[in-house]
Design an enzyme around this catalytic site. Structure first.
Site, PDB file in Angstrom:
ATOM      1  N   GLU A 127       0.653  -1.072  -0.078  1.00 30.71           N
ATOM      2  CA  GLU A 127       0.045  -0.095  -0.259  1.00 30.71           C
ATOM      3  C   GLU A 127       0.786   1.367   0.037  1.00 30.71           C
ATOM      4  O   GLU A 127       2.118   1.213   0.286  1.00 30.71           O
ATOM      5  CB  GLU A 127      -0.811   0.124   1.145  1.00 30.71           C
ATOM      6  CG  GLU A 127      -1.863  -1.205   1.232  1.00 30.71           C
ATOM      7  CD  GLU A 127      -2.888  -1.084   2.631  1.00 30.71           C
ATOM      8  OE1 GLU A 127      -2.516   0.124   3.402  1.00 30.71           O
ATOM      9  OE2 GLU A 127      -3.624  -1.975   2.683  1.00 30.71           O
ATOM     10  N   TRP A 156       1.357  -0.856  -6.606  1.00 34.34           N
ATOM     11  CA  TRP A 156       2.368  -1.509  -7.237  1.00 34.34           C
ATOM     12  C   TRP A 156       2.075  -2.935  -7.389  1.00 34.34           C
ATOM     13  O   TRP A 156       2.641  -3.948  -7.420  1.00 34.34           O
ATOM     14  CB  TRP A 156       4.056  -1.594  -6.522  1.00 34.34           C
ATOM     15  CG  TRP A 156       4.166  -0.727  -5.468  1.00 34.34           C
ATOM     16  CD1 TRP A 156       4.019  -0.678  -4.155  1.00 34.34           C
ATOM     17  CD2 TRP A 156       4.654   0.707  -6.058  1.00 34.34           C
ATOM     18  NE1 TRP A 156       4.801   0.737  -3.798  1.00 34.34           N
ATOM     19  CE2 TRP A 156       5.095   1.509  -4.726  1.00 34.34           C
ATOM     20  CE3 TRP A 156       4.844   1.160  -7.502  1.00 34.34           C
ATOM     21  CZ2 TRP A 156       5.495   2.788  -4.986  1.00 34.34           C
ATOM     22  CZ3 TRP A 156       5.358   2.552  -7.371  1.00 34.34           C
ATOM     23  CH2 TRP A 156       6.028   3.306  -6.161  1.00 34.34           C
ATOM     24  N   GLN A 279      42.940  -9.901 -20.231  1.00 31.79           N
ATOM     25  CA  GLN A 279      42.815 -10.039 -18.947  1.00 31.79           C
ATOM     26  C   GLN A 279      41.521  -9.323 -18.245  1.00 31.79           C
ATOM     27  O   GLN A 279      41.013  -9.861 -17.300  1.00 31.79           O
ATOM     28  CB  GLN A 279      44.131 -10.463 -18.225  1.00 31.79           C
ATOM     29  CG  GLN A 279      43.907 -11.118 -16.968  1.00 31.79           C
ATOM     30  CD  GLN A 279      45.076 -11.285 -16.178  1.00 31.79           C
ATOM     31  OE1 GLN A 279      45.569 -10.318 -15.676  1.00 31.79           O
ATOM     32  NE2 GLN A 279      45.586 -12.376 -15.901  1.00 31.79           N
ATOM     33  N   GLN A 336      29.530  -2.609 -19.343  1.00 33.53           N
ATOM     34  CA  GLN A 336      31.148  -2.240 -19.740  1.00 33.53           C
ATOM     35  C   GLN A 336      31.882  -2.949 -20.662  1.00 33.53           C
ATOM     36  O   GLN A 336      32.532  -2.460 -21.452  1.00 33.53           O
ATOM     37  CB  GLN A 336      31.728  -2.469 -18.054  1.00 33.53           C
ATOM     38  CG  GLN A 336      33.070  -1.955 -17.938  1.00 33.53           C
ATOM     39  CD  GLN A 336      32.991  -0.286 -18.153  1.00 33.53           C
ATOM     40  OE1 GLN A 336      31.731   0.403 -17.615  1.00 33.53           O
ATOM     41  NE2 GLN A 336      33.860   0.478 -18.248  1.00 33.53           N
ATOM     42  N   GLY A 339      31.012  -1.899 -23.899  1.00 30.66           N
ATOM     43  CA  GLY A 339      31.441  -0.292 -24.396  1.00 30.66           C
ATOM     44  C   GLY A 339      30.264   0.416 -24.432  1.00 30.66           C
ATOM     45  O   GLY A 339      29.251   0.323 -24.041  1.00 30.66           O
ATOM     46  N   GLU A 363       9.172  -8.058  -3.348  1.00 32.49           N
ATOM     47  CA  GLU A 363       8.979  -9.417  -2.568  1.00 32.49           C
ATOM     48  C   GLU A 363      10.053  -9.228  -1.370  1.00 32.49           C
ATOM     49  O   GLU A 363      10.634 -10.322  -0.951  1.00 32.49           O
ATOM     50  CB  GLU A 363       9.041 -10.783  -3.164  1.00 32.49           C
ATOM     51  CG  GLU A 363       7.858 -10.656  -4.450  1.00 32.49           C
ATOM     52  CD  GLU A 363       7.753 -12.179  -4.725  1.00 32.49           C
ATOM     53  OE1 GLU A 363       7.925 -13.109  -4.156  1.00 32.49           O
ATOM     54  OE2 GLU A 363       7.134 -12.191  -6.037  1.00 32.49           O
ATOM     55  N   SER A 366      16.313  -5.794  -0.611  1.00 34.25           N
ATOM     56  CA  SER A 366      17.530  -6.646   0.069  1.00 34.25           C
ATOM     57  C   SER A 366      17.767  -6.093   1.566  1.00 34.25           C
ATOM     58  O   SER A 366      18.414  -7.251   2.147  1.00 34.25           O
ATOM     59  CB  SER A 366      18.857  -6.011  -0.694  1.00 34.25           C
ATOM     60  OG  SER A 366      18.600  -6.601  -2.284  1.00 34.25           O
TER      61      SER A 366
HETATM   62  C1  LIG Z   1       7.470  -3.167 -10.325  1.00 35.37           C
HETATM   63  C2  LIG Z   1       6.833  -3.526  -8.993  1.00 35.37           C
HETATM   64  C3  LIG Z   1       6.178  -4.599  -8.781  1.00 35.37           C
HETATM   65  C4  LIG Z   1       5.567  -4.949  -7.598  1.00 35.37           C
HETATM   66  N1  LIG Z   1       4.687  -6.023  -7.468  1.00 35.37           N
HETATM   67  C5  LIG Z   1       4.089  -5.970  -6.261  1.00 35.37           C
HETATM   68  C6  LIG Z   1       2.902  -7.101  -6.132  1.00 35.37           C
HETATM   69  O1  LIG Z   1       2.314  -7.599  -7.094  1.00 35.37           O
HETATM   70  N2  LIG Z   1       2.155  -7.115  -4.819  1.00 35.37           N
HETATM   71  C7  LIG Z   1       2.555  -6.231  -3.651  1.00 35.37           C
HETATM   72  O2  LIG Z   1       2.019  -6.238  -2.596  1.00 35.37           O
HETATM   73  N3  LIG Z   1       3.510  -5.471  -3.947  1.00 35.37           N
HETATM   74  C8  LIG Z   1       4.571  -5.202  -4.996  1.00 35.37           C
HETATM   75  N4  LIG Z   1       5.248  -4.471  -5.257  1.00 35.37           N
HETATM   76  C9  LIG Z   1       5.831  -3.693  -3.982  1.00 35.37           C
HETATM   77  C10 LIG Z   1       6.923  -4.035  -3.482  1.00 35.37           C
HETATM   78  O3  LIG Z   1       7.324  -5.251  -2.688  1.00 35.37           O
HETATM   79  C11 LIG Z   1       7.573  -2.759  -2.363  1.00 35.37           C
HETATM   80  O4  LIG Z   1       8.085  -1.795  -3.206  1.00 35.37           O
HETATM   81  C12 LIG Z   1       8.837  -3.235  -1.672  1.00 35.37           C
HETATM   82  O5  LIG Z   1       8.259  -4.153  -0.546  1.00 35.37           O
HETATM   83  C13 LIG Z   1       9.443  -2.004  -0.884  1.00 35.37           C
HETATM   84  O6  LIG Z   1       8.404  -1.412  -0.319  1.00 35.37           O
HETATM   85  P1  LIG Z   1       8.321   0.299  -0.559  1.00 35.37           P
HETATM   86  O7  LIG Z   1       8.335   0.568  -1.777  1.00 35.37           O
HETATM   87  O8  LIG Z   1       7.272   0.869   0.349  1.00 35.37           O
HETATM   88  O9  LIG Z   1       9.800   0.846   0.267  1.00 35.37           O
HETATM   89  P2  LIG Z   1       9.755   1.078   1.744  1.00 35.37           P
HETATM   90  O10 LIG Z   1       9.389  -0.022   2.539  1.00 35.37           O
HETATM   91  O11 LIG Z   1       9.446   2.610   2.144  1.00 35.37           O
HETATM   92  O12 LIG Z   1      11.564   1.130   1.796  1.00 35.37           O
HETATM   93  C14 LIG Z   1      12.158   2.341   1.467  1.00 35.37           C
HETATM   94  C15 LIG Z   1      13.728   2.095   1.776  1.00 35.37           C
HETATM   95  O13 LIG Z   1      13.886   1.915   3.223  1.00 35.37           O
HETATM   96  C16 LIG Z   1      14.430   0.535   3.521  1.00 35.37           C
HETATM   97  N5  LIG Z   1      13.909   0.076   4.709  1.00 35.37           N
HETATM   98  C17 LIG Z   1      12.441  -0.168   4.961  1.00 35.37           C
HETATM   99  N6  LIG Z   1      12.574  -0.579   6.127  1.00 35.37           N
HETATM  100  C18 LIG Z   1      13.611  -0.929   6.592  1.00 35.37           C
HETATM  101  C19 LIG Z   1      14.242  -1.804   7.559  1.00 35.37           C
HETATM  102  N7  LIG Z   1      13.480  -1.946   8.822  1.00 35.37           N
HETATM  103  N8  LIG Z   1      15.373  -1.876   7.831  1.00 35.37           N
HETATM  104  C20 LIG Z   1      16.575  -1.498   6.806  1.00 35.37           C
HETATM  105  N9  LIG Z   1      16.074  -0.882   5.774  1.00 35.37           N
HETATM  106  C21 LIG Z   1      14.367  -0.454   5.485  1.00 35.37           C
HETATM  107  C22 LIG Z   1      13.960  -0.400   2.297  1.00 35.37           C
HETATM  108  O14 LIG Z   1      14.883  -1.584   2.436  1.00 35.37           O
HETATM  109  C23 LIG Z   1      14.088   0.725   1.009  1.00 35.37           C
HETATM  110  O15 LIG Z   1      15.517   0.997   0.938  1.00 35.37           O
HETATM  111  C24 LIG Z   1       5.985  -3.975  -6.284  1.00 35.37           C
HETATM  112  C25 LIG Z   1       6.902  -3.148  -6.458  1.00 35.37           C
HETATM  113  C26 LIG Z   1       7.275  -2.751  -7.763  1.00 35.37           C
HETATM  114  C27 LIG Z   1       8.145  -1.249  -7.942  1.00 35.37           C
END
Ligand SMILES: Cc1cc2nc3c(=O)[nH]c(=O)nc-3n(C[C@H](O)[C@H](O)[C@H](O)COP(=O)(O)OP(=O)(O)OC[C@H]3O[C@@H](n4cnc5c(N)ncnc54)[C@H](O)[C@@H]3O)c2cc1C
Length: 379
Positions: A127, A156, A279, A336, A339, A363, A366
């Site tokens: 959301e 998303w 290399q 890279q 080029g 999902e 990282s």
């Molecule tokens: C192309 C695309 C397809 C998608 N498909 C789906 C789908 O089919 N269904 C669905 O439900 N979702 C979907 N998503 C959503 C996706 O899973 C989320 O974008 C993702 O989980 C990250 O959530 P956010 O974008 O709100 O980022 P945020 O949660 O706001 O994170 C922002 C940053 O803060 C970091 N962060 C947040 N919390 C922590 C923590 N506790 N510790 C360290 N770092 C943290 C994150 O790693 C990130 O770098 C999709 C997203 C995209 C872009």
């Protein structure tokens, strides 16, 4: 751990490779440019049995194991990661969850056509304010007799505008946090359910990513999966399996980078000899191949644990974390090696970079994978 493939594994991989090269590859560049959903290809994937690969045959699926699924998904993603994510959401997030926790009636009505590729599914957890913090659900589902009334927005959502059914997580009791979330199967065309916005993306551009709106959307109580309050656990368990699929998607992209780099390094001459003899280029290719090999081992280990019914959450997170980084790094190095030609659209490698990046985000980012891995060690 034995990674020897069975005849079925080999046959599935070859079928996927042939389909990817012959049917998917020809239109990949055009679909990416036009951001066009590959509807005909998705239909054919269904006919091949690739949309419900791990669903038992009694429910219309192919009855295969996770290893078969990831081998196929890698091959499809090697050619087109957009097709890969469409296939992955239907298999890992929708069919897997409904098969595991759905009622007989839900399986008959939804799983059977989903597994046969006659319906397409989406999974709606995220959301505007609930991404990594997925329990912060603002979408609510209020019980009203034999229905729930859903209100809220999902962001998303892959397959969101093309799907026939969407698994929607919503709060049935906001005071209970993660324990107050439930999962619902919502059919396309249900009054009050609409597509709010189509996203324009950096990569995987021919996949469909939209936000969804629910306004007084009445869903039968019979469409709730599991008990009230089990939705967050449902989503987390489902995503554990999904991450092995995203590792396969990332691996496919990385393998495509390696294949393109080897080909190009042999062809391209500089200073009167192929750059493959330098290399500096050889080391890039060696590192790429090593990281790809390690990603593949992690992915196959997670898949094998899942198939044996053992805990696989940390291994799935490791596979996704490592394979997604490998995909991004391999794409950068492939550019890279190419080029200037790597930077232009005529060659495929610039798309590999655009497609690779998302595997580090969806999902579970990282950072979230590292949290999952650390938790499993420090609990
Ligand atoms: C192309 C695309 C397809 C998608 N498909 C789906 C789908 O089919 N269904 C669905 O439900 N979702 C979907 N998503 C959503 C996706 O899973 C989320 O974008 C993702 O989980 C990250 O959530 P956010 O974008 O709100 O980022 P945020 O949660 O706001 O994170 C922002 C940053 O803060 C970091 N962060 C947040 N919390 C922590 C923590 N506790 N510790 C360290 N770092 C943290 C994150 O790693 C990130 O770098 C999709 C997203 C995209 C872009």
């Amino acid at each position: 751990m034995d990674f020897a493939f069975t005849d079925t594994h080999t046959m599935i991989r070859e079928t996927a490779r042939k389909f990817a090269d012959e049917r998917i590859a020809p239109g990949t560049i055009e679909r990416d440019e036009k951001e066009e959903f590959p509807a005909a290809i998705v239909k054919e994937l269904g006919e091949l049995g690739f949309m419900g690969m791990m669903v038992p045959e009694e429910w219309g699926g192919s009855g295969l194991d996770t290893t078969s699924y990831v081998l196929a998904l890698e091959e499809i993603s090697r050619v087109d990661a957009s097709v890969g994510v469409i296939m992955s959401v239907n298999n890992s997030l929708v069919c897997y969850g409904v098969n595991r926790d759905g009622t007989k009636e839900q399986k008959e009505k939804y799983l059977r056509p989903l597994a046969a590729g006659k319906m397409l599914g989406a999974f709606a957890l995220s959301e505007p304010e609930a991404g990594s913090d997925a329990s912060n659900q603002h979408t609510v589902a209020a019980r009203d007799g034999e229905h729930y009334v859903l209100n809220g927005t999902k962001n998303w959502i892959t397959n969101g505008s093309t799907a026939d059914v969407v698994l929607v997580m919503a709060a049935t009791d906001r005071t209970k946090g993660p324990k107050g979330i439930s999962t619902f199967i919502v059919e396309k065309g249900t009054p009050g359910f609409s597509v709010a916005k189509r996203e324009r993306k950096l990569g995987i551009r021919s996949s469909d990513t939209v936000s969804l709106s629910f306004q007084d959307c009445r869903v039968p109580a019979a469409n709730r999966i599991g008990a009230e309050g089990e939705g967050f656990r449902f989503a987390m368990r489902t995503l554990e399996g999904g991450r092995i699929g995203i590792a396969a998607q990332a691996l496919g992209i990385a393998q495509a980078c390696l294949d393109a780099s080897v080909r190009y390094a042999r062809e391209r001459k500089a200073f009167d000899r192929p750059i493959a003899e330098l290399q500096a280029i050889q080391f890039k290719i060696a590192d790429m191949a090593t990281n790809i090999g390690a990603s593949r081992m992690l992915m196959l280990k997670a898949a094998a644990l899942k198939d044996r019914g053992e805990q696989f959450g940390a291994e799935a997170a490791m596979a996704k974390l490592f394979a997604s980084r490998t995909a991004v790094e391999s794409a950068l190095e492939a550019i890279q090696i190419h080029g200037g030609y790597g930077y232009v659209r005529e060659y495929l490698v610039e798309r590999y970079l655009r497609d690779a990046k998302i595997t580090e985000i969806y999902e579970g980012t990282s950072e979230i994978q590292r949290i999952v891995i650390a938790r499993s060690l420090l609990k």
